[in-house]
Design a protein around this motif. Structure first.
Motif, PDB file in Angstrom:
ATOM      1  N   VAL A 153      17.253  44.046  19.003  1.00 13.82           N
ATOM      2  CA  VAL A 153      16.444  42.649  18.447  1.00 13.82           C
ATOM      3  C   VAL A 153      16.889  42.362  17.092  1.00 13.82           C
ATOM      4  N   THR A 154      17.715  41.000  16.798  1.00  8.88           N
ATOM      5  CA  THR A 154      17.862  40.897  15.523  1.00  8.88           C
ATOM      6  C   THR A 154      16.879  40.059  14.895  1.00  8.88           C
ATOM      7  N   VAL A 155      16.370  40.487  13.729  1.00 10.61           N
ATOM      8  CA  VAL A 155      15.370  39.734  13.007  1.00 10.61           C
ATOM      9  C   VAL A 155      15.810  39.128  11.869  1.00 10.61           C
ATOM     10  N   VAL A 156      15.984  37.922  11.665  1.00 10.53           N
ATOM     11  CA  VAL A 156      16.285  37.228  10.360  1.00 10.53           C
ATOM     12  C   VAL A 156      15.521  36.503   9.683  1.00 10.53           C
ATOM     13  N   VAL A 157      15.440  36.524   8.211  1.00 15.29           N
ATOM     14  CA  VAL A 157      14.702  35.609   7.540  1.00 15.29           C
ATOM     15  C   VAL A 157      15.618  35.299   6.341  1.00 15.29           C
TER      16      VAL A 157
END
Length: 164
Positions: A116-120
């Motif tokens: 899972v890729t989490v981007v902010v």
């Protein structure tokens, strides 16, 4: 015993005793037990491709998107968009890998075959910060959409917030 690696600690699945527990012997509870069993039931020789998709691209994702957005994306945005470096730090503490996306990004192995890729992205005076979670395109082959909503919403948010 089957070991399933995941953020927050590996789970051990004992089919003979019919238990799922952490290495410490602590019970993982019914919520996580069901998710681990669903993952194992959907597991195959298929490997992640590295191509990411948004939650809306998951089969049925549009139906669940409002809940996913409010439970997961908004929680990540509120916690990390004002200081994206915290996301990178939290992600690395739970075994994730920093990636170059947005202001900060991290790739986390939810289960061994579900990255899972989490981007902010950091906001400013004119534009609010934002966040997104991306799945490997193979994720729906391992877990149903309903589980992806719950897994990411509860598990990923929880372990990232605890790791700050």
């Amino acid at each position: 015993m089957v070991r399933v690696s995941m953020p927050g600690g590996d789970c051990l699945v004992g089919f003979e005793r019919r238990v799922i527990e952490r290495e410490s012997g602590e019970s993982v509870g019914p919520f996580l037990s069901v998710l681990v069993l669903h993952y194992l039931a959907g597991c195959s020789a298929l490997v992640p491709t590295g191509k990411v998709i948004t939650f809306r691209e998951v089969p049925g994702g549009d139906v669940y998107y409002p809940a996913f957005r409010s439970r997961t994306i908004e929680t990540i945005r509120a916690k990390f968009s004002s200081d994206p470096s915290l996301l990178r730090t939290a992600g690395e503490r739970i075994g994730g890998t920093a990636i170059k996306m947005g202001s900060a990004g991290v790739r986390i192995l939810l289960f061994p075959k579900i990255p899972v890729t989490v981007v902010v992205s950091e906001g400013d005076d004119e534009v609010p910060g934002s966040a997104n979670l991306l799945f490997d395109e193979t994720a729906p082959r391992f877990l149903p959409t309903e589980d992806l909503v719950v897994v990411v919403g509860s598990l990923i948010c929880s372990v990232l917030k605890k790791a700050v």
